[in-house]
Design a protein around this motif. Structure first.
Motif, short mmCIF file in Angstrom:
data_model
loop_
_atom_site.label_atom_id
_atom_site.label_comp_id
_atom_site.label_asym_id
_atom_site.label_seq_id
_atom_site.Cartn_x
_atom_site.Cartn_y
_atom_site.Cartn_z
N UNK A 112 -0.16 -1.87 -9.71
CA UNK A 112 -0.18 -1.56 -11.14
C UNK A 112 -1.24 -0.53 -11.48
N UNK A 113 -2.39 -0.60 -10.82
CA UNK A 113 -3.44 0.38 -11.05
C UNK A 113 -2.97 1.77 -10.63
N UNK A 114 -2.23 1.85 -9.52
CA UNK A 114 -1.66 3.14 -9.11
C UNK A 114 -0.62 3.61 -10.12
N UNK A 115 0.14 2.68 -10.66
CA UNK A 115 1.19 3.04 -11.62
C UNK A 115 0.61 3.65 -12.89
N UNK A 116 -0.52 3.12 -13.37
CA UNK A 116 -1.11 3.61 -14.63
C UNK A 116 -2.19 4.65 -14.36
N UNK A 117 -2.23 5.19 -13.16
CA UNK A 117 -3.32 6.10 -12.81
C UNK A 117 -3.30 7.40 -13.61
N UNK A 171 14.55 -6.00 13.88
CA UNK A 171 14.39 -4.64 13.38
C UNK A 171 14.97 -4.44 11.98
N UNK A 172 16.24 -4.74 11.82
CA UNK A 172 16.91 -4.41 10.55
C UNK A 172 16.31 -5.16 9.37
N UNK A 173 16.15 -6.48 9.49
CA UNK A 173 15.65 -7.27 8.36
C UNK A 173 14.19 -6.95 8.03
N UNK A 174 13.25 -7.03 9.01
CA UNK A 174 11.84 -6.77 8.63
C UNK A 174 11.61 -5.33 8.20
N UNK A 175 12.15 -4.36 8.92
CA UNK A 175 11.92 -2.96 8.55
C UNK A 175 12.62 -2.62 7.24
N UNK A 176 13.83 -3.13 7.06
CA UNK A 176 14.55 -2.87 5.82
C UNK A 176 13.88 -3.49 4.62
N UNK A 177 13.38 -4.73 4.77
CA UNK A 177 12.70 -5.40 3.66
C UNK A 177 11.43 -4.67 3.27
N UNK A 178 10.67 -4.18 4.26
CA UNK A 178 9.43 -3.46 3.96
C UNK A 178 9.71 -2.11 3.31
N UNK A 179 10.68 -1.37 3.85
CA UNK A 179 11.00 -0.06 3.29
C UNK A 179 11.58 -0.17 1.89
N UNK A 180 12.35 -1.23 1.63
CA UNK A 180 13.00 -1.39 0.33
C UNK A 180 12.00 -1.54 -0.81
N UNK A 181 10.78 -1.97 -0.51
CA UNK A 181 9.75 -2.09 -1.55
C UNK A 181 9.48 -0.74 -2.19
N UNK A 182 9.33 0.29 -1.38
CA UNK A 182 9.09 1.64 -1.89
C UNK A 182 10.36 2.23 -2.48
N UNK A 201 0.81 -1.23 0.00
CA UNK A 201 0.00 0.00 0.00
C UNK A 201 0.84 1.27 0.00
N UNK A 202 2.00 1.23 0.64
CA UNK A 202 2.86 2.41 0.68
C UNK A 202 3.51 2.66 -0.68
N UNK A 203 3.89 1.60 -1.39
CA UNK A 203 4.40 1.77 -2.75
C UNK A 203 3.31 2.34 -3.65
N UNK A 204 2.10 1.82 -3.53
CA UNK A 204 0.98 2.33 -4.32
C UNK A 204 0.71 3.80 -3.99
N UNK A 205 0.82 4.15 -2.71
CA UNK A 205 0.59 5.53 -2.30
C UNK A 205 1.62 6.47 -2.94
N UNK A 206 2.89 6.03 -2.97
CA UNK A 206 3.93 6.85 -3.59
C UNK A 206 3.66 7.04 -5.08
#
Length: 457
Positions: free
Chosen positions: A205-210, A265-276, A146-151
């Motif tokens: 993808x819907x956010x990407x082609x919006x 902390x490092x692995x879960x937070x880093x993996x989630x943030x890296x998506x965006x 959802x955060x990637x879609x928001x961006x």
């Protein structure tokens, strides 16, 4: 009314050619303008000489030469541009573009932080990664996508109506992930954990082609975005692995174990943030990876073709059938998805005006090999269901292989005609673009309907 010479009918072809030119990292907008002016002038001269507009366009493009050669020439003349792409985020160097880039950077950081925080919020309610697998497995995609879609929606200035649709779809995903209360041993839990991120990726993808939802070209752009996003995410993951190794080495050298910090902390937070972050990199550095990804496609296409052919030969010589237990089904489906991914990404990176080449024949061999394997797996699944009854895993695999079968059959036919110069490349591209919603619909069916259909087994 069109002009008698038909030049107005060429505007879609000019637009397609321009779109392909602008993807070249060595070429700026001014370079594309110069090339397009030259192309239009050549078309006008040829039409004045008596050629039909379509013929004039093809001859003019041929006279201009390969875009690869043009790009290399521009790269030699402007060698500093690639380095600027590697280290700068500005789009054109103008004050307005610089301001826009800074705002996008701030938005990306905010969304990345939001994703990192989201994945830790369940711990406030006593839910842990190791103890609550049934919660985290289906919800992983909901923490980051959802955060990637928001961006992407913010960057494309999506309308309120579309933003409402995006929120509704992510809310539907949250309901599907949490309403059924599936157990750790449930097959439906595994299916939801695999298919929900796929369904949510199409929401991204819907956010990407919006900015242009109805344009088929934007769907193919999203295919390209997906491939480049994957490359960047893997690169970030590799860099994160090096960071973790140095973190362990340095802290353990002074007698302190960083295991808790790294795993919690490092692995879960880093993996989630890296998506965006990966999505932002595609948006701003796509000219760099766009040169790498097609090379990887051309490298792995012959390798996968060789592996599939070797499997078919071995299967023909051996007496054993195909194991269609859950792990094997997932493996074969992933293999077919990788083949489809190679095909899709190579299509998105191909010059639509180029004639058939050896690589197109190699792709045909890859698709035909995958088609044969798909048929074999389908026959085994149908045989097992007939003999032992169905399960959620087998039903999902049956549907997915049937969907892939339909795609591969028609793709093979179009590739065969393309190689024989009887069908234009655009037909293959249109088929793949039009088929994308089928995958999204099936993923939602598995997530929403399969658990109650099979009594949450």
């Amino acid at each position: 009314m069109t002009e008698p010479d038909g030049r107005e009918e060429l505007e879609p072809q000019f637009a397609q050619w321009r779109h392909y030119v602008e993807r070249r990292p060595e070429l700026r907008r001014s370079d594309a303008d110069e090339l397009e002016d030259h192309l239009r002038g050549s078309v006008d001269e040829l039409v004045a000489a008596g050629l039909h507009a379509d013929e004039a366009f093809l001859v003019a493009v041929k006279r201009m030469g390969s875009l690869d050669d043009l790009s290399r020439e521009f790269a030699r003349e402007h060698s500093e541009r690639l380095w600027k792409q590697l280290v700068l985020t500005g789009e054109s160097g103008s004050p307005a573009a610089d301001t826009r880039s800074r705002r996008d950077l701030v938005a990306m950081v905010a969304c990345a932080v939001g994703a990192a925080v989201s994945i830790k919020v369940p711990e406030l309610f006593g839910l842990g990664f190791e103890e609550d697998v049934a919660f985290y497995a289906p919800n992983l995609g909901l923490f980051a996508l959802p955060w990637l879609a928001a961006f992407l929606a913010w960057r494309r200035r999506a309308g309120r109506g579309l933003i409402g649709v995006l929120c509704a779809l992510f809310a539907l995903g949250a309901v599907a992930a949490n309403a059924y209360q599936l157990t750790d041993e449930s097959q439906s839990l595994a299916l939801t954990s695999i298919h929900l991120p796929i369904a949510l990726w199409f929401v991204v993808g819907l956010a990407y082609v919006s900015d242009d939802v109805r344009a088929p070209r934007r769907r193919m752009d999203f295919v390209r975005f997906t491939g480049e996003w994957f490359v960047y995410y893997v690169l970030i993951a590799l860099g994160g692995g090096v960071l973790i190794a140095f973190t362990f080495g340095t802290f353990e050298a002074i007698g302190i174990s960083p295991e808790g910090f790294v795993t919690q902390w490092l692995i879960p937070c880093g993996a989630a943030a890296a998506v965006t972050v990966a999505g932002w990199l595609v948006e701003y550095k796509q000219g760099v990876v766009e040169n790498i990804a097609p090379v990887l496609t051309r490298l792995f296409t012959p390798l996968f073709t060789a592996v599939l052919l070797a499997f078919l030969v071995t299967f023909g010589l051996a007496d054993a059938g195909i194991d269609v237990e859950r792990e094997a089904l997932i493996l074969f489906d992933l293999l077919l998805v990788v083949v489809l991914g190679l095909l899709l990404y190579s299509i998105s990176a191909r010059d639509p005006l180029a004639p058939p080449v050896l690589f197109d024949k190699l792709q045909l061999a890859l698709v035909v090999s995958a088609l044969a394997i798909d048929v074999l797996v389908l026959l085994e699944i149908i045989g097992r269901i007939t003999e032992y009854g169905t399960t959620p895993n087998k039903a999902a695999a049956l549907g997915e292989n049937a969907i892939l079968l339909a795609n591969l059959v028609w793709s093979a036919w179009l590739l065969l005609r393309l190689v024989g110069r009887r069908t234009p490349f655009a037909a293959l591209e249109r088929w793949q673009i039009g088929y994308l919603p089928v995958y999204a619909v099936w993923a939602w069916i598995v997530v929403l309907i399969f658990p109650p259909l099979f009594d949450f087994l």
